[in-house]
Write an enzyme that holds these catalytic residues in place. Sequence first.
Site, PDB file in Angstrom:
ATOM      1  CB  CYS A 114      -1.369   4.993  -9.468  1.00 28.27           C
ATOM      2  SG  CYS A 114      -2.596   4.694  -8.167  1.00 28.27           S
ATOM      3  CG  HIS A 251      -0.290   1.636 -10.727  1.00 28.69           C
ATOM      4  ND1 HIS A 251       0.274   1.611  -9.470  1.00 28.69           N
ATOM      5  CD2 HIS A 251      -1.648   1.652 -10.547  1.00 28.69           C
ATOM      6  CE1 HIS A 251      -0.693   1.608  -8.564  1.00 28.69           C
ATOM      7  NE2 HIS A 251      -1.865   1.630  -9.197  1.00 28.69           N
ATOM      8  CG  ASN A 281      -2.663   0.179  -5.724  1.00 26.35           C
ATOM      9  OD1 ASN A 281      -1.734   0.984  -5.730  1.00 26.35           O
ATOM     10  ND2 ASN A 281      -3.767   0.363  -6.433  1.00 26.35           N
TER      11      ASN A 281
END
EC number: 2.3.1.180
Length: 326
Positions: A114, A251, A281
């Site tokens: 990420c 993120h 995500n």
Amino acid sequence: MQSFAKITAQGTYVPEKVMDNNDFEKIVETSDEWIQQRTGIIERRIADENEYTSDLSYKAVLDLQEKYQVDLTDVDMIINTTLTPDYKTPSVASYVQAQLGLKNAGAIDINAACAGFTYGLNLANGLITSGQNKKILVIGSETLSKITDYNDRSTCILFGDGAGAFLVEYDKEEMSFIASNAGSDGLKGHNLYCTELSEEMFSDDLENHGYIVQNGRGVYKWAVGNVPNIIHEVLNQSNYSIEDLNWFVPHSANARMIESICEKANIETDKALKSLKYYGNTSSATIPLSIDLAIKEGKIKKDDLILLVGFGGGLAYASTLIRWTI
């Protein structure tokens, strides 16, 4: 002669298939209300069976090219950040290079999960300011659906597929990149992993081979405890403060997590740009997707001061403070 690195174009791509929260009610014991309350996610995009990370990367670059009418024939480096490459080798970046017909361009993949996209941007800035490269494509792309266990309620509701790309170029006068930092806490890597050749870490056995495994509480605790310090560290390198920021782009892992980070770092929550509501995500793609959504909503303007902070698997992080130059 001094060299500066400037962001000159951006593009994105998400697959057509939409998987909303109601779809998960048919798979695992959950509900739309439960998912929204705990994550902030409503839906996510899912790649087709024969659609891979390289396809998403290439289409994000095509979107960039179409929107900004930029010439890519002289791109001399492609940096693709992903934890879901099509192959162990060759790299996703090599595939994109071939698709674009860039015979002499360098090509490299980065796996920082990420935090990947911000690592990629920082690398591009370094390559250009050192004089090694002039024009670099930085791509964050993932097909997380291919490594998601849809029997695991704690993870399957979180992840989606998508890609985002920035074009970073040499400029004599104008620069995008102001300050940056990066680091990792490898001893906590067991909180978020996906096994490959080894099924143990620091002598501890790992589970669910080939699928994402996450200790949500462990990741949350680490992020809320560390990201505010990361934010202040990178701002201390510059002449700017929290109050100077136009936008904060973390993120997009979890809405609650982002709210907690903002509260602890004294950042107004309405300055936090997110992509998880509609895309879930998407790991290394969340930051460019968040930027793209904000541009489409008319939020981001030229010369805005924006702090990008990627963090996640590793546990790794990388941040960069930029002046928006498009």
